[in-house]
Design a protein around this motif. Structure first.
Motif, PDB file in Angstrom:
ATOM      1  N   GLN A 112     -45.919 -50.608 -48.815  1.00 24.93           N
ATOM      2  CA  GLN A 112     -46.805 -50.936 -49.928  1.00 24.93           C
ATOM      3  C   GLN A 112     -46.350 -52.243 -50.581  1.00 24.93           C
ATOM      4  OE1 GLN A 112     -49.624 -48.796 -50.838  1.00 24.93           O
ATOM      5  NE2 GLN A 112     -49.046 -48.172 -48.771  1.00 24.93           N
ATOM      6  N   ALA A 113     -47.268 -52.883 -51.325  1.00 32.61           N
ATOM      7  CA  ALA A 113     -47.008 -54.213 -51.905  1.00 32.61           C
ATOM      8  C   ALA A 113     -46.282 -54.098 -53.242  1.00 32.61           C
ATOM      9  CB  ALA A 113     -48.323 -54.971 -52.065  1.00 32.61           C
ATOM     10  N   VAL A 114     -45.146 -53.391 -53.250  1.00 30.14           N
ATOM     11  CA  VAL A 114     -44.398 -53.215 -54.491  1.00 30.14           C
ATOM     12  C   VAL A 114     -43.827 -54.547 -54.974  1.00 30.14           C
ATOM     13  CG1 VAL A 114     -42.492 -51.986 -55.592  1.00 30.14           C
ATOM     14  CG2 VAL A 114     -43.825 -50.861 -53.798  1.00 30.14           C
ATOM     15  N   LYS A 115     -43.265 -55.319 -54.058  1.00 25.91           N
ATOM     16  CA  LYS A 115     -42.670 -56.603 -54.432  1.00 25.91           C
ATOM     17  C   LYS A 115     -43.712 -57.530 -55.031  1.00 25.91           C
ATOM     18  CE  LYS A 115     -40.444 -60.687 -52.427  1.00 25.91           C
ATOM     19  NZ  LYS A 115     -39.959 -61.331 -51.168  1.00 25.91           N
ATOM     20  N   GLN A 116     -44.877 -57.623 -54.389  1.00 26.21           N
ATOM     21  CA  GLN A 116     -45.900 -58.535 -54.866  1.00 26.21           C
ATOM     22  C   GLN A 116     -46.418 -58.137 -56.240  1.00 26.21           C
ATOM     23  OE1 GLN A 116     -45.677 -57.202 -51.924  1.00 26.21           O
ATOM     24  NE2 GLN A 116     -45.914 -58.732 -50.321  1.00 26.21           N
ATOM     25  N   VAL A 117     -46.561 -56.834 -56.473  1.00 26.25           N
ATOM     26  CA  VAL A 117     -47.067 -56.376 -57.766  1.00 26.25           C
ATOM     27  C   VAL A 117     -46.063 -56.657 -58.871  1.00 26.25           C
ATOM     28  CG1 VAL A 117     -47.702 -54.323 -59.080  1.00 26.25           C
ATOM     29  CG2 VAL A 117     -48.604 -54.652 -56.787  1.00 26.25           C
ATOM     30  N   LEU A 118     -44.779 -56.438 -58.605  1.00 31.83           N
ATOM     31  CA  LEU A 118     -43.750 -56.675 -59.626  1.00 31.83           C
ATOM     32  C   LEU A 118     -43.606 -58.146 -59.968  1.00 31.83           C
ATOM     33  CD1 LEU A 118     -40.957 -54.170 -58.510  1.00 31.83           C
ATOM     34  CD2 LEU A 118     -42.398 -54.010 -60.544  1.00 31.83           C
ATOM     35  N   GLN A 119     -44.090 -59.039 -59.092  1.00 29.82           N
ATOM     36  CA  GLN A 119     -43.956 -60.474 -59.341  1.00 29.82           C
ATOM     37  C   GLN A 119     -45.264 -61.126 -59.765  1.00 29.82           C
ATOM     38  OE1 GLN A 119     -42.269 -62.132 -55.758  1.00 29.82           O
ATOM     39  NE2 GLN A 119     -40.221 -61.377 -56.209  1.00 29.82           N
ATOM     40  N   LYS A 120     -46.326 -60.331 -59.977  1.00 24.10           N
ATOM     41  CA  LYS A 120     -47.604 -60.925 -60.327  1.00 24.10           C
ATOM     42  C   LYS A 120     -47.576 -61.458 -61.754  1.00 24.10           C
ATOM     43  CE  LYS A 120     -50.317 -61.724 -58.278  1.00 24.10           C
ATOM     44  NZ  LYS A 120     -50.368 -62.957 -57.458  1.00 24.10           N
ATOM     45  N   PRO A 121     -48.326 -62.528 -62.029  1.00 25.39           N
ATOM     46  CA  PRO A 121     -48.289 -63.156 -63.358  1.00 25.39           C
ATOM     47  C   PRO A 121     -48.958 -62.346 -64.453  1.00 25.39           C
ATOM     48  CG  PRO A 121     -49.937 -64.220 -61.979  1.00 25.39           C
ATOM     49  CD  PRO A 121     -49.160 -63.291 -61.088  1.00 25.39           C
ATOM     50  N   ASP A 122     -49.851 -61.403 -64.099  1.00 23.16           N
ATOM     51  CA  ASP A 122     -50.575 -60.684 -65.136  1.00 23.16           C
ATOM     52  C   ASP A 122     -49.908 -59.366 -65.521  1.00 23.16           C
ATOM     53  OD1 ASP A 122     -51.031 -59.494 -62.727  1.00 23.16           O
ATOM     54  OD2 ASP A 122     -53.136 -59.033 -63.085  1.00 23.16           O
ATOM     55  N   LEU A 123     -48.620 -59.218 -65.203  1.00 28.22           N
ATOM     56  CA  LEU A 123     -47.914 -58.007 -65.588  1.00 28.22           C
ATOM     57  C   LEU A 123     -47.811 -57.917 -67.106  1.00 28.22           C
ATOM     58  CD1 LEU A 123     -44.929 -57.720 -63.094  1.00 28.22           C
ATOM     59  CD2 LEU A 123     -47.030 -56.404 -63.112  1.00 28.22           C
ATOM     60  N   ALA A 124     -47.904 -56.721 -67.607  1.00 27.89           N
ATOM     61  CA  ALA A 124     -47.758 -56.507 -69.045  1.00 27.89           C
ATOM     62  C   ALA A 124     -47.224 -55.095 -69.262  1.00 27.89           C
ATOM     63  CB  ALA A 124     -49.097 -56.700 -69.767  1.00 27.89           C
ATOM     64  N   GLY A 125     -46.699 -54.865 -70.459  1.00 23.94           N
ATOM     65  CA  GLY A 125     -46.253 -53.523 -70.812  1.00 23.94           C
ATOM     66  C   GLY A 125     -45.133 -53.017 -69.950  1.00 23.94           C
ATOM     67  N   ARG A 126     -45.281 -51.780 -69.455  1.00 26.12           N
ATOM     68  CA  ARG A 126     -44.188 -51.125 -68.743  1.00 26.12           C
ATOM     69  C   ARG A 126     -43.849 -51.816 -67.430  1.00 26.12           C
ATOM     70  NH1 ARG A 126     -48.333 -47.168 -68.671  1.00 26.12           N
ATOM     71  NH2 ARG A 126     -49.468 -47.092 -66.692  1.00 26.12           N
ATOM     72  N   MET A 127     -44.864 -52.328 -66.691  1.00 27.60           N
ATOM     73  CA  MET A 127     -44.580 -52.962 -65.415  1.00 27.60           C
ATOM     74  C   MET A 127     -43.711 -54.205 -65.594  1.00 27.60           C
ATOM     75  SD  MET A 127     -45.788 -51.345 -62.745  1.00 27.60           S
ATOM     76  CE  MET A 127     -46.182 -52.523 -61.452  1.00 27.60           C
ATOM     77  N   LEU A 128     -43.983 -54.978 -66.628  1.00 19.69           N
ATOM     78  CA  LEU A 128     -43.166 -56.159 -66.904  1.00 19.69           C
ATOM     79  C   LEU A 128     -41.753 -55.748 -67.303  1.00 19.69           C
ATOM     80  CD1 LEU A 128     -42.841 -59.176 -67.196  1.00 19.69           C
ATOM     81  CD2 LEU A 128     -43.811 -59.016 -69.500  1.00 19.69           C
ATOM     82  N   ALA A 129     -41.639 -54.704 -68.113  1.00 23.30           N
ATOM     83  CA  ALA A 129     -40.312 -54.216 -68.505  1.00 23.30           C
ATOM     84  C   ALA A 129     -39.538 -53.721 -67.288  1.00 23.30           C
ATOM     85  CB  ALA A 129     -40.452 -53.103 -69.541  1.00 23.30           C
ATOM     86  N   TRP A 130     -40.210 -53.020 -66.367  1.00 18.15           N
ATOM     87  CA  TRP A 130     -39.556 -52.563 -65.143  1.00 18.15           C
ATOM     88  C   TRP A 130     -39.087 -53.743 -64.305  1.00 18.15           C
ATOM     89  CZ3 TRP A 130     -43.717 -48.431 -63.376  1.00 18.15           C
ATOM     90  CH2 TRP A 130     -43.729 -47.395 -64.315  1.00 18.15           C
ATOM     91  N   SER A 131     -39.943 -54.758 -64.172  1.00 18.58           N
ATOM     92  CA  SER A 131     -39.599 -55.928 -63.361  1.00 18.58           C
ATOM     93  C   SER A 131     -38.352 -56.620 -63.894  1.00 18.58           C
ATOM     94  CB  SER A 131     -40.775 -56.901 -63.329  1.00 18.58           C
ATOM     95  OG  SER A 131     -40.444 -58.079 -62.629  1.00 18.58           O
ATOM     96  N   ILE A 132     -38.280 -56.753 -65.219  1.00 21.35           N
ATOM     97  CA  ILE A 132     -37.115 -57.411 -65.828  1.00 21.35           C
ATOM     98  C   ILE A 132     -35.858 -56.556 -65.643  1.00 21.35           C
ATOM     99  CG2 ILE A 132     -36.131 -58.173 -68.027  1.00 21.35           C
ATOM    100  CD1 ILE A 132     -38.948 -58.971 -68.878  1.00 21.35           C
ATOM    101  N   GLU A 133     -35.982 -55.247 -65.796  1.00 21.75           N
ATOM    102  CA  GLU A 133     -34.818 -54.367 -65.631  1.00 21.75           C
ATOM    103  C   GLU A 133     -34.307 -54.382 -64.200  1.00 21.75           C
ATOM    104  OE1 GLU A 133     -33.600 -49.628 -66.161  1.00 21.75           O
ATOM    105  OE2 GLU A 133     -35.356 -50.449 -67.197  1.00 21.75           O
TER     106      GLU A 133
END
Length: 391
Positions: A112-133
């Motif tokens: 699945q495209a987990v890497k691509q989703v975590l690096q997308k520019p329109d991340l917000a909220g929990r997904m962005l917090a997860w990406s940073i962590e």
């Protein structure tokens, strides 16, 4: 009633019994990884639970289990989309197995495209917090293959069956006027993840060329997120008919565009080009018209990418802004583009931490935040010009 046959302890019974004793006497033992060894993480999700298996591979490519985790999804967690659940599984594994993530390079094997989703520019909220962590760890991604170890039987049993390739829908539209051209791109999947992009072209472009430019931008975006099955919707009958072979392409410039589209299509398993009425492509049409006008106060939250040269006049699909090596953006761009890090361990750690707050959109570096639009990063030599324009 028929009399039961007397029980006989035959050779096969003895062999089965001895085998059962050996299995009980030799239970599977979790392997201990060596220092600096690369570990592999497999992710699994169902409607109500998630699981992950951390394994190591020896020289013979034999897989040995290091640790298993599982978790029952609670309340809102069960309503996450498939990609959100997979990202949450990775996050849960990094928290519970923190000592392994800190001491080893972890390669996540997933289809699945987990890497691509975590690096997308329109991340917000929990997904962005997860990406940073998650950015604090050395995590790589690669396509998932079979779990070879017999000890993975329990993990395999709860893993969903082989997934069919996920289908994505792409809506594109192009527009042009006497000064600017624009493109609107909307990419969405079956889980409701939607990515919108607006591109402004600072060169003269015809209506058909603008439609091709929009299609190329959409195909490039779909490749970035790892889409393999794509349904393209465009309200340009000329473009859709030329690509499908219903119309001949006699214009030399459009021939170049058609060749480039066909080249990009080879990167997908299946691509369908459909002509739809303009009213069914209204949102993409709006994005293209906003992009083909000068940015104003009404669309500050809209990401408007600017392209200065046509796609057919270059050899690459993305117009990448290359910064000089003395620029503050250079190490971040190098890491996001190809994973290159400085040799100094302290500087390497700093760049990895800072890079989690940035993303690349069509070759341009942006800084992202929890509740603010993307902030375009500029080079030092452009600051004087921008300040002069502001004042």
């Amino acid at each position: 009633m028929k009399k039961e046959a007397p029980f006989k302890w035959e050779t096969e019974c003895e062999e089965a019994f001895q085998h059962f004793k050996r299995v009980l006497a030799e239970p599977p033992i979790l392997a201990k990884p060596q220092t600096g060894e690369t570990l592999y993480l497999y992710l699994s999700i169902t409607e109500e639970a998630l699981a992950a298996a951390l394994v190591r591979e020896n020289e013979k490519k034999e897989q040995k289990p290091v640790y298993f985790i599982s978790k029952v999804l609670q309340d809102a967690e069960a309503r996450y989309s498939r990609l959100e659940k997979l990202a949450f599984t990775l996050l849960t594994a990094s928290r519970r197995l923190r000592q392994y993530f800190q001491a080893h390079l972890v390669t996540v094997r997933t289809d699945q495209a987990v890497k691509q989703v975590l690096q997308k520019p329109d991340l917000a909220g929990r997904m962005l917090a997860w990406s940073i962590e998650l950015s604090q760890f050395q995590i790589k991604f690669e396509p998932r293959n079979a779990i070879k170890a017999q000890a993975m039987a329990d993990f395999i049993e709860m893993t969903p069956g082989k997934l069919t390739l996920e289908s994505w829908k792409l809506h594109v539209d192009g527009s042009s006027n006497s000064t600017y051209g624009g493109a609107g791109v909307i990419l969405e999947n079956q889980d409701g993840i939607t990515i919108e992009q607006s591109v402004r072209y600072e060169f003269l472009v015809s209506n058909n060329q603008a439609e091709y430019e929009a299609l190329l931008a959409g195909l490039s975006l779909a490749q970035e997120v790892g889409a393999k099955v794509l349904e393209v919707n465009t309200n340009s009958q000329v473009v859709s008919s030329q690509i499908n072979g219903d119309y001949q392409t006699r214009d030399p410039i459009l021939q170049q565009y058609l060749a480039k589209v066909n080249k990009l299509r080879k990167g997908f398993e299946h691509v369908t080009i459909r002509h739809v009425p303009r009213e069914r492509n209204a949102r993409a049409d709006l994005l293209s018209k906003l992009a083909s006008t000068k940015p104003g106060h009404g669309n500050k939250s809209l990401i408007q990418e600017v392209v200065k040269t046509p796609s057919v006049s270059t050899t690459t699909n993305a117009h990448l802004t290359i910064s000089n090596q003395g620029s503050w953006t250079y190490p971040i761009l190098q890491y996001l583009l190809d994973g290159t890090l400085p040799p100094d361990p302290k500087e390497e750690k700093r760049i990895k931490r800072e890079a989690a707050n940035y993303t690349i959109v069509a070759g341009q570096l942006y800084k992202r935040g929890f509740s603010q639009p993307l902030l375009k990063c500029i080079e030092p030599e452009n600051t004087e010009y921008i300040l002069r324009e502001i004042h």
